[in-house]
Scaffold this motif. Sequence first.
Motif, PDB file in Angstrom:
ATOM      1  N   ALA A 116      34.633  16.989  16.906  1.00 20.99           N
ATOM      2  CA  ALA A 116      34.044  18.268  17.292  1.00 20.99           C
ATOM      3  C   ALA A 116      32.614  18.396  16.769  1.00 20.99           C
ATOM      4  N   LEU A 117      32.372  17.916  15.547  1.00 24.12           N
ATOM      5  CA  LEU A 117      31.022  17.951  14.987  1.00 24.12           C
ATOM      6  C   LEU A 117      30.073  17.104  15.820  1.00 24.12           C
ATOM      7  N   ARG A 118      30.541  15.921  16.196  1.00 23.94           N
ATOM      8  CA  ARG A 118      29.701  15.024  16.996  1.00 23.94           C
ATOM      9  C   ARG A 118      29.380  15.648  18.353  1.00 23.94           C
ATOM     10  N   ILE A 119      30.398  16.213  18.991  1.00 24.54           N
ATOM     11  CA  ILE A 119      30.206  16.831  20.305  1.00 24.54           C
ATOM     12  C   ILE A 119      29.263  18.022  20.204  1.00 24.54           C
ATOM     13  N   ALA A 120      29.471  18.860  19.198  1.00 27.93           N
ATOM     14  CA  ALA A 120      28.639  20.055  19.047  1.00 27.93           C
ATOM     15  C   ALA A 120      27.178  19.695  18.847  1.00 27.93           C
ATOM     16  N   ARG A 121      26.920  18.683  18.031  1.00 27.92           N
ATOM     17  CA  ARG A 121      25.529  18.271  17.817  1.00 27.92           C
ATOM     18  C   ARG A 121      24.916  17.769  19.123  1.00 27.92           C
ATOM     19  N   GLY A 124      23.563  20.420  21.272  1.00 35.59           N
ATOM     20  CA  GLY A 124      22.422  21.185  20.800  1.00 35.59           C
ATOM     21  C   GLY A 124      22.683  22.155  19.676  1.00 35.59           C
ATOM     22  N   HIS A 125      23.888  22.151  19.112  1.00 35.60           N
ATOM     23  CA  HIS A 125      24.171  23.050  18.004  1.00 35.60           C
ATOM     24  C   HIS A 125      23.545  22.510  16.714  1.00 35.60           C
ATOM     25  N   VAL A 126      22.944  23.406  15.948  1.00 36.81           N
ATOM     26  CA  VAL A 126      22.293  23.038  14.688  1.00 36.81           C
ATOM     27  C   VAL A 126      23.239  23.237  13.505  1.00 36.81           C
ATOM     28  N   LEU A 127      24.125  24.214  13.614  1.00 36.93           N
ATOM     29  CA  LEU A 127      25.049  24.556  12.539  1.00 36.93           C
ATOM     30  C   LEU A 127      26.464  24.660  13.083  1.00 36.93           C
ATOM     31  N   SER A 128      27.412  24.651  12.162  1.00 30.73           N
ATOM     32  CA  SER A 128      28.794  24.970  12.498  1.00 30.73           C
ATOM     33  C   SER A 128      29.334  25.901  11.427  1.00 30.73           C
ATOM     34  N   ALA A 129      30.188  26.832  11.825  1.00 37.01           N
ATOM     35  CA  ALA A 129      30.780  27.784  10.883  1.00 37.01           C
ATOM     36  C   ALA A 129      32.270  27.902  11.165  1.00 37.01           C
ATOM     37  N   LEU A 130      33.038  28.222  10.136  1.00 33.40           N
ATOM     38  CA  LEU A 130      34.478  28.402  10.302  1.00 33.40           C
ATOM     39  C   LEU A 130      35.027  29.216   9.142  1.00 33.40           C
ATOM     40  N   TYR A 131      36.229  29.738   9.362  1.00 35.06           N
ATOM     41  CA  TYR A 131      37.006  30.356   8.291  1.00 35.06           C
ATOM     42  C   TYR A 131      38.140  29.391   7.975  1.00 35.06           C
ATOM     43  N   PRO A 132      38.144  28.783   6.776  1.00 38.02           N
ATOM     44  CA  PRO A 132      39.066  27.682   6.498  1.00 38.02           C
ATOM     45  C   PRO A 132      40.459  28.138   6.086  1.00 38.02           C
ATOM     46  N   TYR A 133      41.452  27.370   6.503  1.00 40.80           N
ATOM     47  CA  TYR A 133      42.784  27.583   5.948  1.00 40.80           C
ATOM     48  C   TYR A 133      42.891  26.873   4.608  1.00 40.80           C
ATOM     49  N   GLN A 134      42.049  25.833   4.427  1.00 45.04           N
ATOM     50  CA  GLN A 134      42.029  25.081   3.178  1.00 45.04           C
ATOM     51  C   GLN A 134      40.601  24.588   2.968  1.00 45.04           C
ATOM     52  N   ALA A 135      39.926  25.160   1.978  1.00 43.33           N
ATOM     53  CA  ALA A 135      38.509  24.847   1.780  1.00 43.33           C
ATOM     54  C   ALA A 135      38.285  23.377   1.452  1.00 43.33           C
ATOM     55  N   SER A 136      39.185  22.763   0.691  1.00 42.88           N
ATOM     56  CA  SER A 136      38.985  21.372   0.300  1.00 42.88           C
ATOM     57  C   SER A 136      39.034  20.434   1.508  1.00 42.88           C
ATOM     58  N   PHE A 137      39.886  20.753   2.488  1.00 40.18           N
ATOM     59  CA  PHE A 137      39.975  19.925   3.700  1.00 40.18           C
ATOM     60  C   PHE A 137      38.640  19.894   4.421  1.00 40.18           C
ATOM     61  N   LEU A 315      24.674  20.547  11.255  1.00 43.53           N
ATOM     62  CA  LEU A 315      24.864  19.497  12.257  1.00 43.53           C
ATOM     63  C   LEU A 315      23.564  18.761  12.557  1.00 43.53           C
ATOM     64  N   ASN A 316      22.446  19.466  12.470  1.00 43.26           N
ATOM     65  CA  ASN A 316      21.150  18.855  12.758  1.00 43.26           C
ATOM     66  C   ASN A 316      20.170  19.291  11.676  1.00 43.26           C
ATOM     67  N   LEU A 317      20.071  18.476  10.623  1.00 39.34           N
ATOM     68  CA  LEU A 317      19.245  18.824   9.476  1.00 39.34           C
ATOM     69  C   LEU A 317      17.777  18.917   9.852  1.00 39.34           C
ATOM     70  N   GLU A 318      17.311  18.020  10.688  1.00 41.59           N
ATOM     71  CA  GLU A 318      15.907  18.028  11.082  1.00 41.59           C
ATOM     72  C   GLU A 318      15.551  19.319  11.812  1.00 41.59           C
ATOM     73  N   ALA A 319      16.412  19.763  12.732  1.00 38.55           N
ATOM     74  CA  ALA A 319      16.141  20.992  13.473  1.00 38.55           C
ATOM     75  C   ALA A 319      16.189  22.210  12.557  1.00 38.55           C
ATOM     76  N   LEU A 320      17.061  22.177  11.544  1.00 33.89           N
ATOM     77  CA  LEU A 320      17.149  23.290  10.604  1.00 33.89           C
ATOM     78  C   LEU A 320      15.882  23.409   9.764  1.00 33.89           C
ATOM     79  N   LEU A 321      15.336  22.277   9.364  1.00 35.68           N
ATOM     80  CA  LEU A 321      14.168  22.276   8.489  1.00 35.68           C
ATOM     81  C   LEU A 321      12.853  22.383   9.244  1.00 35.68           C
ATOM     82  N   ASP A 322      12.844  22.002  10.509  1.00 35.03           N
ATOM     83  CA  ASP A 322      11.599  21.858  11.245  1.00 35.03           C
ATOM     84  C   ASP A 322      11.073  23.203  11.719  1.00 35.03           C
ATOM     85  N   GLY A 323       9.832  23.185  12.156  1.00 36.37           N
ATOM     86  CA  GLY A 323       9.223  24.370  12.748  1.00 36.37           C
ATOM     87  C   GLY A 323       8.290  25.076  11.793  1.00 36.37           C
TER      88      GLY A 323
END
Length: 404
Positions: A116-121, A124-137, A315-323
């Motif tokens: 899912a991370l690979r597909i989302a990037r 064109g997605h720069v970030l991903s967010a979720l509410y975890p059932y288990q944070a360590s996972f 998901l995209n560190l360069e896009a997050l930092l750029d601009g």
Amino acid sequence: MMEKPGFPGAAPPEGLRLRRAEAEDGWPLAELWSYVFPGERSAEDRLRELEEGGTFGGIETAWVAEVAGRRVGALRMYDLELGLFGRTFPTMGLAAVAVEPEHRRRGIGGWMCAEALRIARSEGHVLSALYPYQASFYGRLGYTLAGELHRYRFPASDLPLFEGSDRVARVRTVEDAERLREAYGRTVLKANGLLRRTSTMWSFLDHARNVSFAYRDPQGTVRGYLVIRTPRRRPGRRSRMRIRELVAADTAAYRGLLGWISSQRDQWDEVVYDALPSEGFHRLLPHPRRPGSRSKRGLWFESARLLRGPMLRVLNLEALLDGEGARGSGAVLAVRDEQVPENEGTWQVSDSGVRRMGTAGEGAIPIGIAADLLVSGALPGGPTPPDGWEPALGLRDFRMLDSF
């Protein structure tokens, strides 16, 4: 056996693939989610939401993992837009990750998330967010906990009657509701973690037990609002006002809304409010012991409960930092990322932009730690808001009001 990128444990079954859900997947997915997440919604309700579309979308948001044509798991990916550093970024909301009972402990869940991370990037997605059932996972997948709230329970009379409470009035008309939504939209770029909302994401305002109140400045502009959830009254139970949302563009609006809460002291025995750390809400309460507290230590004050989350993933560190928001001329950030190798490397952030200088090296930090430091403002090189940007209350706090 196929390799499972960046996720330790048993290798997933050979031939596993993740595809978009189709109409005929609706009932099997509804059954799976009602089994994995019991007590939330029935399979019939879930199917209806998939077919008709819910708060964040319908069947088009669902993905199916299968082996040799057999469904073994599923998840949902929502197209969101999240405010951070005074800008908004395309964000994939990950939800409803579920594996069929007979296929558990085979690495399928981790593999699905990594895919899912690979597909989302790639979309064109720069970030991903979720509410975890288990944070360590999800921590092993590069997510980091973002945000902290302090849940307070207190009598309304404990709050001062701040000036401005008389500027708060109930939202009764369609036009009033539109002004409320506009106020939220202006705040998205002044706070970290708020999502740009579609019309369906505002549907909670129509719930019979949600009541909205707006604060207007002397010019009549809505500068803040709160939404309270009224409980079902039961004989012998304390009446409780639950603050579902409180959004304020400035201190005057914030104090006016708190003053209005205080003025409701004759109607409600108790108020529940989730405050950002920067609010310093404990300083407003003269009696920090919670109503009904029976601490064995007489001088122990149970001021609040600590709430953490959701989780955020770059998901995209360069896009997050750029601009234009890049800061810290010459700042260098070395990162490793097992699931999204495009983020790996040593990045230099300067006023002219971002460039990859080479490989990550031994001293590189995991992508999750990098995201945590960037969001908290503890790491040089992170984006800064544009010129003229005035922060809303809680600039360094991350607060997502929507759950999925």
